[in-house]
Enzyme design. Structure first.
Site, PDB file in Angstrom:
ATOM      1  CG  HIS A  47       0.159  -8.230   0.308  1.00  0.00           C
ATOM      2  ND1 HIS A  47       0.944  -7.328   0.986  1.00  0.00           N
ATOM      3  CD2 HIS A  47      -0.705  -7.474  -0.419  1.00  0.00           C
ATOM      4  CE1 HIS A  47       0.580  -6.093   0.686  1.00  0.00           C
ATOM      5  NE2 HIS A  47      -0.422  -6.152  -0.178  1.00  0.00           N
ATOM      6  CD  GLU A  92      -4.733  -2.881   2.895  1.00  0.00           C
ATOM      7  OE1 GLU A  92      -4.241  -1.753   3.090  1.00  0.00           O
ATOM      8  OE2 GLU A  92      -5.292  -3.200   1.808  1.00  0.00           O
ATOM      9  CD  GLN A 128       0.435  -4.765  -5.163  1.00  0.00           C
ATOM     10  OE1 GLN A 128       0.495  -4.970  -3.959  1.00  0.00           O
ATOM     11  NE2 GLN A 128       0.126  -3.580  -5.667  1.00  0.00           N
TER      12      GLN A 128
END
Length: 411
Positions: free
Chosen positions: A110, A154, A18
């Site tokens: 991630h 996650e 990101q």
């Protein structure tokens, strides 16, 4: 003053894909080139080259911890071929944290994986556990002195993304990030919510086996505390939705909280809250104060999520590894965060063991296919990459320096 425990960590979080830019060997980079409706990450905000500036801004504000991720696709661009140069790069990031009095919280994976891993079947493949374990072994070479390690970010959201990709590949349509609420009428929103709602617990057990293997390697190779992070929905039952809530929440979250029971900590990542009725997850209602990702303004979701995680994980210590709001109004960001932290202080007073708070995100960044949502404490000019700290960065830094919230929030 509302005080927090001694040694409480205060920081902000990011993810490699990101913010770094040009993560060309990853599955997400490949996906961006072919998925209708998905914007390109491109240079992102060039944090790969500007990490020193970013960490300096964080430390200069008064924050003392920084969560960032290693990019597996950079470190192992070809199966079995590990880049010493990339490992050295991430070691320099860790060392710069130490030099600035910042505690690094290192995430090993991630969302992104090497494209070769995805092409070989990804997390569903029989070799997934062994392949990830090999990467974790090499990553541990650079973790000397690191106190906090997250194995997988996650996994429950990654399971949802896997489902979404299969649906798009079989039925067409355009991409909407799982972190962005679909626009349109209730039916359109419900269609988008469905793939986020129902999750096979067996997928969660598969991720748990992989996580435990990685956890064992980190424990053997380092002295770090190790856990993983879970996307927490802070779900509640609408009248008549009690049974459906239990069904949905088990596959979506609880099987993952159960998988953290022998970890050193578990990361809670909470942003908003939703109801579940007899038909399933109720889409966020349209409202003027909804966030830029379409979710309701619910700072109370953090305390709700922490209480649930503490219960189901059977009292595994908690780190808030993500909490924040997508908004163009920084005054709203401060108001949201202040309310969320007051709720967090309350659960600590109730006896829940919370070790720290890491805000999402340090920087405005690439929101998994979208550039509009801005979560950052720091704005970035994407033309020249100039960093522009927002008032919220100084505000949160002042909270960290006091280790306490003032009686009244001031922007």
């Amino acid at each position: 003053m509302t005080e927090f425990p001694d040694g409480f960590l205060w920081g902000a979080a990011t993810a490699g894909h990101q913010i770094e830019g040009n993560n060309v060997n990853s599955d997400w980079w490949a996906r961006e080139q072919m998925m209708p409706g998905m914007e390109l990450s491109g240079d992102a905000v060039d944090s790969y080259h500007r990490y020193r500036e970013d960490i300096s801004l964080l430390a200069g504000s008064g924050l003392d911890s920084y969560r960032f991720s290693l990019e597996w696709a950079r470190i192992e661009p070809v199966r079995g071929s590990f880049s010493r140069a990339e490992l050295a790069h991430y070691r320099r990031v860790i060392e710069f944290c130490f030099e600035n009095g910042v505690t690094p919280v290192v995430t090993l994976q991630h969302f992104t994986t090497p494209n070769w891993f995805a092409q070989a079947g990804g997390w569903d493949a029989p070799e997934a556990l062994d392949l990830f374990s090999a990467f974790v072994e090499r990553a541990c070479d650079i973790l000397d002195g690191v106190e906090w390690v997250v194995t997988i970010n996650e996994p429950n959201m990654q399971a949802a993304i896997m489902t979404a990709m299969r649906r798009l590949q079989s039925g067409g349509g355009s991409w909407t990030s799982p972190t962005v609420e679909a626009e349109g009428d209730r039916e359109e929103k419900q269609t988008h919510s469905d793939f986020l709602t129902y999750a096979d617990p067996e997928i969660g057990r598969t991720f748990t086996r992989i996580h435990h293997a990685a956890r064992d390697i980190v424990r053997r190779r380092t002295s770090a505390k190790v856990g993983w992070t879970i996307a927490a929905g802070a779900l509640t039952a609408a009248p008549g939705g009690e049974r459906k809530l239990e069904e949905i929440r088990y596959g979506k979250e609880d099987v993952y909280w159960e998988g953290s029971r022998e970890d050193d900590f578990v990361g809670v990542q909470a942003y908003s809250s939703q109801q579940v009725d007899a038909n399933g997850l109720v889409p966020h209602p349209s409202a003027p104060d909804n966030t830029l990702v379409g979710t309701a303004f619910r700072p109370d979701a953090l305390a709700m999520a922490v209480r649930h995680a503490w219960k189901v994980s059977e009292h595994t210590p908690i780190m808030v590894t993500e909490n924040g709001i997508a908004t163009a109004d920084d005054t709203e960001r401060i108001r949201y965060t202040d309310e969320a932290l007051r709720g967090l202080a309350q659960v600590i007073d109730e006896g829940i063991d919370v070790r720290g708070y890491l805000h999402w995100s340090l920087l405005d960044n690439f929101e998994w296919g979208h550039w509009e949502p801005t979560f950052g404490l720091i704005a970035v000019d994407r033309d020249d990459f100039t960093r522009h700290p927002k008032p919220s960065l100084a505000w949160l830094g002042s909270v960290a320096q006091r280790n306490a919230l003032a009686r009244a929030v001031t922007a």
